[in-house]
Design a protein around this motif. Structure first.
Motif, PDB file in Angstrom:
ATOM      1  N   CYS A  50      -3.005   1.638  -7.579  1.00 31.79           N
ATOM      2  CA  CYS A  50      -3.753   2.239  -6.472  1.00 31.79           C
ATOM      3  C   CYS A  50      -5.101   2.814  -6.906  1.00 31.79           C
ATOM      4  O   CYS A  50      -6.038   2.841  -6.113  1.00 31.79           O
ATOM      5  CB  CYS A  50      -2.941   3.350  -5.810  1.00 31.79           C
ATOM      6  N   CYS A  63      -8.746   1.403  -6.215  1.00 28.90           N
ATOM      7  CA  CYS A  63      -9.319   1.539  -4.873  1.00 28.90           C
ATOM      8  C   CYS A  63      -9.325   2.993  -4.401  1.00 28.90           C
ATOM      9  O   CYS A  63     -10.335   3.496  -3.931  1.00 28.90           O
ATOM     10  CB  CYS A  63      -8.550   0.684  -3.879  1.00 28.90           C
ATOM     11  N   HIS A  64      -8.168   3.652  -4.500  1.00 25.62           N
ATOM     12  CA  HIS A  64      -8.074   5.002  -3.922  1.00 25.62           C
ATOM     13  C   HIS A  64      -8.503   6.096  -4.895  1.00 25.62           C
ATOM     14  O   HIS A  64      -8.595   7.257  -4.503  1.00 25.62           O
ATOM     15  CB  HIS A  64      -6.652   5.263  -3.418  1.00 25.62           C
ATOM     16  N   MET A  74      -6.440  -3.612   3.300  1.00 24.91           N
ATOM     17  CA  MET A  74      -5.653  -3.390   2.089  1.00 24.91           C
ATOM     18  C   MET A  74      -4.561  -4.449   2.018  1.00 24.91           C
ATOM     19  O   MET A  74      -3.776  -4.597   2.941  1.00 24.91           O
ATOM     20  CB  MET A  74      -5.026  -1.993   2.091  1.00 24.91           C
TER      21      MET A  74
HETATM   22  C1  HEC Z   1      -7.788  -3.428  -3.184  1.00 24.55           C
HETATM   23  C2  HEC Z   1      -7.924  -2.039  -2.877  1.00 24.55           C
HETATM   24  C3  HEC Z   1      -6.683  -1.250  -2.548  1.00 24.55           C
HETATM   25  C4  HEC Z   1      -5.582  -1.037  -3.314  1.00 24.55           C
HETATM   26  C5  HEC Z   1      -5.288  -1.626  -4.693  1.00 24.55           C
HETATM   27  C6  HEC Z   1      -4.745  -0.136  -2.607  1.00 24.55           C
HETATM   28  N1  HEC Z   1      -5.314   0.182  -1.400  1.00 24.55           N
HETATM   29 FE1  HEC Z   1      -4.568   1.426  -0.025  1.00 24.55          FE
HETATM   30  N2  HEC Z   1      -6.122   1.032   1.210  1.00 24.55           N
HETATM   31  C7  HEC Z   1      -7.186   0.228   0.885  1.00 24.55           C
HETATM   32  C8  HEC Z   1      -8.061   0.140   2.015  1.00 24.55           C
HETATM   33  C9  HEC Z   1      -9.343  -0.658   2.074  1.00 24.55           C
HETATM   34  C10 HEC Z   1      -7.491   0.921   3.032  1.00 24.55           C
HETATM   35  C11 HEC Z   1      -8.003   1.146   4.444  1.00 24.55           C
HETATM   36  C12 HEC Z   1      -7.414   0.081   5.317  1.00 24.55           C
HETATM   37  C13 HEC Z   1      -7.942   0.218   6.739  1.00 24.55           C
HETATM   38  O1  HEC Z   1      -8.996  -0.318   6.975  1.00 24.55           O
HETATM   39  O2  HEC Z   1      -7.235   0.828   7.528  1.00 24.55           O
HETATM   40  C14 HEC Z   1      -6.275   1.465   2.479  1.00 24.55           C
HETATM   41  C15 HEC Z   1      -5.428   2.307   3.176  1.00 24.55           C
HETATM   42  C16 HEC Z   1      -4.345   2.947   2.632  1.00 24.55           C
HETATM   43  C17 HEC Z   1      -3.535   3.917   3.295  1.00 24.55           C
HETATM   44  C18 HEC Z   1      -3.746   4.420   4.720  1.00 24.55           C
HETATM   45  C19 HEC Z   1      -3.096   3.481   5.698  1.00 24.55           C
HETATM   46  C20 HEC Z   1      -3.228   3.993   7.105  1.00 24.55           C
HETATM   47  O3  HEC Z   1      -2.182   4.210   7.730  1.00 24.55           O
HETATM   48  O4  HEC Z   1      -4.361   4.150   7.576  1.00 24.55           O
HETATM   49  C21 HEC Z   1      -2.571   4.317   2.417  1.00 24.55           C
HETATM   50  C22 HEC Z   1      -1.483   5.336   2.653  1.00 24.55           C
HETATM   51  C23 HEC Z   1      -2.785   3.568   1.205  1.00 24.55           C
HETATM   52  N3  HEC Z   1      -3.863   2.736   1.356  1.00 24.55           N
HETATM   53  C24 HEC Z   1      -1.998   3.703   0.085  1.00 24.55           C
HETATM   54  C25 HEC Z   1      -2.148   2.897  -1.048  1.00 24.55           C
HETATM   55  C26 HEC Z   1      -1.279   2.981  -2.181  1.00 24.55           C
HETATM   56  C27 HEC Z   1      -0.151   3.979  -2.340  1.00 24.55           C
HETATM   57  C28 HEC Z   1      -1.693   2.034  -3.058  1.00 24.55           C
HETATM   58  C29 HEC Z   1      -1.087   1.669  -4.388  1.00 24.55           C
HETATM   59  C30 HEC Z   1       0.275   1.253  -4.353  1.00 24.55           C
HETATM   60  C31 HEC Z   1      -2.835   1.364  -2.472  1.00 24.55           C
HETATM   61  N4  HEC Z   1      -3.063   1.914  -1.246  1.00 24.55           N
HETATM   62  C32 HEC Z   1      -3.544   0.354  -3.074  1.00 24.55           C
HETATM   63  C33 HEC Z   1      -7.406  -0.419  -0.306  1.00 24.55           C
HETATM   64  C34 HEC Z   1      -6.503  -0.480  -1.341  1.00 24.55           C
END
Ligand code: HEC
Length: 204
Positions: free
Chosen positions: A113, A116-117, A162
């Motif tokens: 994670c 990105c986060h 994502m």
């Molecule tokens: C490639 C990049 C990337 C990775 C790797 C990634 N995310 Fe995300 N994540 C994003 C993006 C971009 C968004 C926003 C999506 C949207 O437009 O709603 C997001 C949104 C989220 C959200 C919010 C969803 C919502 O309900 O709005 C959560 C919680 C989240 N990610 C958790 C995680 C977790 C935990 C991991 C690791 C296991 C992870 N992400 C890995 C890019 C990533």
């Protein structure tokens, strides 16, 4: 006297058998006294056949087949949903949420994670250095107020831009990550009530 012939016969057979054809090459197939399983009637993979109606030798898995130990009947654990089909609050009862579990979640979070986060979960991971502002800030009220099952579901199936990580992270580890995300959220939103009474004196 008869035995002498017999002995000579066996000596000759042995000598010819052991030495007679040494080094000689033949293109003819070897004699098969016992063919064993040299030639079997069987289907080779991915070849057509007229035996089955669909013409395939590879048979599809019968509907409803479940691999041993893979029933996944616990929808909270595997789908993040409760009996009513809504996102479940809290963690599956089979999991023990202790320090070790959260440490595991931290490790997995940092692998999957953080790019990105960000390691703080504020959505400012290294990808944002390259002009992508997409990753969500995990401290936003929206996500803080989501049930645990919804965060689990986001990891499993992805959301909007994502991608899903369900094929890379096993369910137990996804829950460990959810636990760590909760810990991160607590870390950024700590309140005075969170501090144990025995440590309150250390605050100033
Ligand atoms: C490639 C990049 C990337 C990775 C790797 C990634 N995310 Fe995300 N994540 C994003 C993006 C971009 C968004 C926003 C999506 C949207 O437009 O709603 C997001 C949104 C989220 C959200 C919010 C969803 C919502 O309900 O709005 C959560 C919680 C989240 N990610 C958790 C995680 C977790 C935990 C991991 C690791 C296991 C992870 N992400 C890995 C890019 C990533």
């Amino acid at each position: 006297m008869r035995y002498v012939y017999l002995v000579v016969f066996f000596v000759v057979v042995l000598a010819v058998g052991a030495l007679g054809f040494r080094g000689s090459i033949s293109t003819r197939p070897p004699l098969e006294v016992f063919p064993d399983m040299d030639r079997q009637s069987k289907f080779h993979p991915q070849v057509p056949t007229s035996f089955f109606a669909d013409g395939r030798t590879d048979r599809p898995i019968p509907a409803g087949t479940v691999a041993r130990g893979d029933l996944r009947a616990d929808s909270h654990l595997y789908a993040g949903r409760n009996a009513a089909g809504d996102f479940a609050s809290g963690f599956p009862t089979d999991l023990e949420i202790d320090r070790q579990f959260i440490d595991r979640g931290r490790e997995r979070y940092e692998i999957y994670c953080t790019p990105c986060h960000g390691s703080l979960g504020n959505g400012r991971g290294i990808v944002t250095n390259y002009g992508w502002g997409g990753p969500a800030n995990l401290h936003a009220d929206l996500i803080r107020n989501q049930p645990e099952g919804e965060i689990y579901n986001t990891i499993t199936n992805g959301k909007n831009t994502m991608f899903s990580l369900g094929d890379k992270i096993v369910p137990e580890d996804r829950w460990a990550i959810v636990a760590y995300v909760r810990a991160l959220q607590r870390s950024q939103n700590g309140r005075i009530e969170d501090v144990p009474a025995s440590h309150k004196g250390e605050l100033n």
